[in-house]
Design a protein around this motif. Structure first.
Motif, PDB file in Angstrom:
ATOM      1  N   UNK A 178       0.842  -1.208   0.000  1.00  0.00           N
ATOM      2  CA  UNK A 178       0.000   0.000   0.000  1.00  0.00           C
ATOM      3  C   UNK A 178       0.874   1.254   0.000  1.00  0.00           C
ATOM      4  N   UNK A 179       1.964   1.226   0.750  1.00  0.00           N
ATOM      5  CA  UNK A 179       2.873   2.377   0.795  1.00  0.00           C
ATOM      6  C   UNK A 179       3.512   2.629  -0.569  1.00  0.00           C
ATOM      7  N   UNK A 180       3.885   1.563  -1.277  1.00  0.00           N
ATOM      8  CA  UNK A 180       4.465   1.721  -2.613  1.00  0.00           C
ATOM      9  C   UNK A 180       3.461   2.354  -3.575  1.00  0.00           C
ATOM     10  N   UNK A 181       2.221   1.880  -3.518  1.00  0.00           N
ATOM     11  CA  UNK A 181       1.181   2.442  -4.383  1.00  0.00           C
ATOM     12  C   UNK A 181       0.900   3.895  -4.030  1.00  0.00           C
ATOM     13  N   UNK A 182       0.848   4.185  -2.741  1.00  0.00           N
ATOM     14  CA  UNK A 182       0.554   5.544  -2.287  1.00  0.00           C
ATOM     15  C   UNK A 182       1.665   6.509  -2.704  1.00  0.00           C
ATOM     16  N   UNK A 183       2.900   6.056  -2.606  1.00  0.00           N
ATOM     17  CA  UNK A 183       4.025   6.912  -3.004  1.00  0.00           C
ATOM     18  C   UNK A 183       3.886   7.323  -4.472  1.00  0.00           C
ATOM     19  N   UNK A 184       3.441   6.393  -5.290  1.00  0.00           N
ATOM     20  CA  UNK A 184       3.278   6.646  -6.718  1.00  0.00           C
ATOM     21  C   UNK A 184       2.031   7.496  -6.993  1.00  0.00           C
ATOM     22  N   UNK A 185       0.919   7.196  -6.323  1.00  0.00           N
ATOM     23  CA  UNK A 185      -0.368   7.803  -6.642  1.00  0.00           C
ATOM     24  C   UNK A 185      -0.708   9.077  -5.865  1.00  0.00           C
ATOM     25  N   UNK A 186      -0.132   9.255  -4.693  1.00  0.00           N
ATOM     26  CA  UNK A 186      -0.536  10.352  -3.802  1.00  0.00           C
ATOM     27  C   UNK A 186      -0.446  11.743  -4.436  1.00  0.00           C
ATOM     28  N   UNK A 187       0.630  12.068  -5.152  1.00  0.00           N
ATOM     29  CA  UNK A 187       0.681  13.419  -5.737  1.00  0.00           C
ATOM     30  C   UNK A 187      -0.477  13.710  -6.707  1.00  0.00           C
ATOM     31  N   UNK A 188      -0.947  12.677  -7.391  1.00  0.00           N
ATOM     32  CA  UNK A 188      -2.085  12.849  -8.300  1.00  0.00           C
ATOM     33  C   UNK A 188      -3.404  12.845  -7.539  1.00  0.00           C
ATOM     34  N   UNK A 189      -3.494  11.982  -6.519  1.00  0.00           N
ATOM     35  CA  UNK A 189      -4.725  11.908  -5.722  1.00  0.00           C
ATOM     36  C   UNK A 189      -4.975  13.197  -4.940  1.00  0.00           C
ATOM     37  N   UNK A 190      -3.902  13.791  -4.443  1.00  0.00           N
ATOM     38  CA  UNK A 190      -4.013  14.973  -3.588  1.00  0.00           C
ATOM     39  C   UNK A 190      -3.158  16.115  -4.148  1.00  0.00           C
ATOM     40  N   UNK A 191      -3.558  16.644  -5.313  1.00  0.00           N
ATOM     41  CA  UNK A 191      -2.719  17.643  -5.992  1.00  0.00           C
ATOM     42  C   UNK A 191      -2.574  18.965  -5.244  1.00  0.00           C
ATOM     43  N   UNK A 192      -3.485  19.267  -4.324  1.00  0.00           N
ATOM     44  CA  UNK A 192      -3.403  20.522  -3.583  1.00  0.00           C
ATOM     45  C   UNK A 192      -2.576  20.418  -2.312  1.00  0.00           C
ATOM     46  N   UNK A 193      -2.121  19.225  -1.989  1.00  0.00           N
ATOM     47  CA  UNK A 193      -1.317  19.062  -0.774  1.00  0.00           C
ATOM     48  C   UNK A 193       0.031  19.762  -0.937  1.00  0.00           C
ATOM     49  N   UNK A 194       0.404  20.484   0.091  1.00  0.00           N
ATOM     50  CA  UNK A 194       1.719  21.133   0.098  1.00  0.00           C
ATOM     51  C   UNK A 194       2.792  20.143   0.524  1.00  0.00           C
ATOM     52  N   UNK A 195       2.419  19.242   1.433  1.00  0.00           N
ATOM     53  CA  UNK A 195       3.343  18.228   1.931  1.00  0.00           C
ATOM     54  C   UNK A 195       2.572  16.918   2.088  1.00  0.00           C
ATOM     55  N   UNK A 196       3.176  15.822   1.633  1.00  0.00           N
ATOM     56  CA  UNK A 196       2.663  14.469   1.873  1.00  0.00           C
ATOM     57  C   UNK A 196       3.808  13.680   2.483  1.00  0.00           C
TER      58      UNK A 196
END
Length: 108
Positions: free
Chosen positions: A34-52
């Motif tokens: 899940x962490x590997x997938x999140x690392x790849x997908x998170x910037x697209x899933x949460x484009x307004x996040x300043x920090x993930x």
């Protein structure tokens, strides 16, 4: 330089909103996948996040911290988070979050 740009962006925008997600998975393998997938997908899933940021706190547990520029962005991300959790192939055994205003930050 990128980190300085992030710090300056946060300072310019004022009071940010943080969401802290606590996750527990059935197995360590589930968490790692899940962490590997999140690392790849998170910037697209949460484009307004300043920090993930994700921290593995134990073999089957993790904490993720997301910083948003304002309440509106945080609310939009919460809707995306809900949809993401509902459709994710690997589901956590338990997941909950806290949210609040960022009142102090220091990034070196």
């Amino acid at each position: 330089q990128l980190l300085l740009d992030i710090i300056n962006l946060i300072k310019e925008k004022g009071m940010s909103v943080a969401r802290i997600n606590m996750l527990e998975f059935e197995t360590e393998d589930d968490l790692n996948k899940r962490a590997e997938l999140y690392e790849k997908d998170a910037p697209t899933l949460f484009p307004n996040a300043e920090i993930l940021l994700t921290i593995k706190t134990g073999p089957t547990t993790a904490m993720s911290v997301s910083i948003y520029p304002d309440e509106k962005s945080a609310e939009k991300a919460l809707i995306r988070r809900y949809k993401h959790f509902k459709t994710a192939e690997i589901q956590p055994r338990e997941a909950w979050y806290l949210e609040g205003k960022v009142v102090q930050r220091h990034i070196k």
